[in-house]
Design a protein around this motif. Structure first.
Motif: not given
Length: 429
Positions: A127-135
């Motif tokens: 929601a904050a605009g982080f576009r690279k997410l390491h799960l």
């Protein structure tokens, strides 16, 4: 400047393009820090060089409950944006990422509760605009084994991806997998560090693809751009294990069977430029660095502190303030160091546990007071030579302004310049 996730996708394309030889591959540095001076150095460098900059917050630093910095993802984005305006770095040049997003901050809880909180965290990042997410769902929660089966890890990663997609459909790119040891520097000696096997990397990717495609879609899986593996690099409080391509050749060979993906290398701190360059050429296109940046910042601060003590004898030193704060609240370092060496490593260790304390008000005041003292005393050449020899000629020539903050920024930028050289074909020596 291109759309941020397109820049990351281009990393993947060039690794899998047979027309591009290894020595022409490029990479990107992932700046993993929430320290405002580190962020300013990274953003200043990006503005000056007109290059994209990848900045990542970790699950323990920044989450919906505040993390150890007290910042939510929206708050972290606001901090980055405010610094970007200050230094003239356009927001479109900034790629925001989240690192190790999963149940790790809450792994002491039952899995259902820990995963619920992890889902809320991932949603807040998206929601904050982080576009690279390491799960990263590799760790066991209360009552579970420390290491989970690939199928369980993949199922949980898909659950978290679904939370991100619900908030920002079609927008994020994902990274899966985890390194061994855990992030932040190894606690034990590093004599037996072994790279991930090619078989293990392929098994992780295959299982994750199967579950993502079944529970989400092939389109979501197409945005899984990187796999975190252990290339055989790590650091502890006193040691660094350097990259040895021969030991990772089996792992590197598996990239041909992982279309659409590159490797992401964690814990690359304190590698030499040539070792970093070798990683990039072998397909480790994303190089994460964090403690080495605050380590360089801490070195410069301590040197300025010693310089100021010569000019203002008897003042309470920054080093003493840090020592007092760390002794009063030891949870971030106690148990991480050999007790017989803790007095030395607490302030000087590679693992840089000091980074957990910089946001404390008392320490922030001490840093501010130090910089104020230096403004009034100035930085005489003989003392710059004595305490800051790395910067002496650049200060004398005017390349670095004769100011405490300018030297702090230069200390961090020097580390980032090494990574920039490693990520650029023909630049590494």
């Amino acid at each position: 400047m291109r759309e941020p996730t397109a820049i990351l996708k281009d990393l993947v394309k060039q690794v899998h393009d047979p027309a591009i030889p290894k020595h022409e591959r490029y990479g990107i540095t992932s700046v993993c820090s929430a320290h405002p001076i580190v962020l300013e150095a990274a953003l200043r460098r990006a503005a000056s060089n007109r290059t994209p900059v990848l900045i990542e917050a970790t699950c323990n630093q920044v989450n919906q409950e505040g993390g150890y910095t007290g910042m939510t993802p929206a708050g972290f984005r606001s901090l980055v944006a405010s610094i970007a305006v200050k230094v003239g770095c356009p927001m479109e040049a900034i790629i925001l990422g989240g690192d190790h997003l999963g149940p790790n901050p809450w792994k002491h809880l039952p899995a259902e509760e820990a995963m619920a909180r992890a889902g809320d965290m991932v949603a807040s990042y998206a929601a904050a605009g982080f576009r690279k997410l390491h799960l990263d769902t590799s760790m066991g929660c209360a009552g579970e084994p420390a290491v989970l089966a690939d199928a369980v890890v993949a199922e949980r990663a898909a659950i978290l991806a679904a939370r991100a997609e619900a908030v920002a459909p079609g927008m994020p790119v994902y990274v899966v997998g985890t390194e061994v040891p855990v992030p932040g520097g190894a606690l034990e000696t590093l004599d037996h560090l072994i790279p991930t096997t090619g078989q293990a990397a392929c098994s992780t990717a295959a299982m994750t693809r199967k579950i993502f495609s079944r529970t989400l879609s092939d389109e979501v899986w197409s945005r899984v751009i990187a796999l975190v593996v252990q290339p055989g690099v790590e650091f502890s409080a006193e040691e660094t294990v350097f990259y040895q391509p021969a030991k990772a050749c089996g792992l590197v060979a598996t990239l041909d069977s992982l279309p659409g993906m590159v490797f992401e290398a964690h814990s690359t701190d304190y590698q030499t430029v040539s070792h970093l360059r070798a990683l990039v050429e072998d397909g480790f296109s994303i190089l994460k660095v964090g403690p080495a940046l605050t380590f360089a910042l801490r070195e410069a601060l301590f040197s300025l502190d010693e310089l100021a003590l010569v000019l203002r004898p008897g003042r309470l030193s920054l080093m003493q303030v840090l020592e007092n704060e760390m002794q009063a609240a030891p949870s971030f370092w106690k148990g991480h160091y050999d007790p017989e060496k803790a007095d030395m490593l607490r302030l000087y260790g590679y693992s840089d546990r000091i980074r957990y304390y910089w946001s404390r008000p008392g320490i922030q005041r001490a840093v501010s007071d130090l910089l104020d003292v230096l403004k009034s005393t100035g930085l005489p050449d003989p003392l710059v030579s004595q305490f800051l020899p790395r910067f002496y000629e650049r200060v004398r020539s005017g390349e670095i302004p004769r100011e405490g903050m300018a030297i702090l920024l230069a200390a961090v930028e020097d580390v980032l310049d090494d990574y920039g050289s490693a990520c650029t074909p023909g630049r590494a020596q």
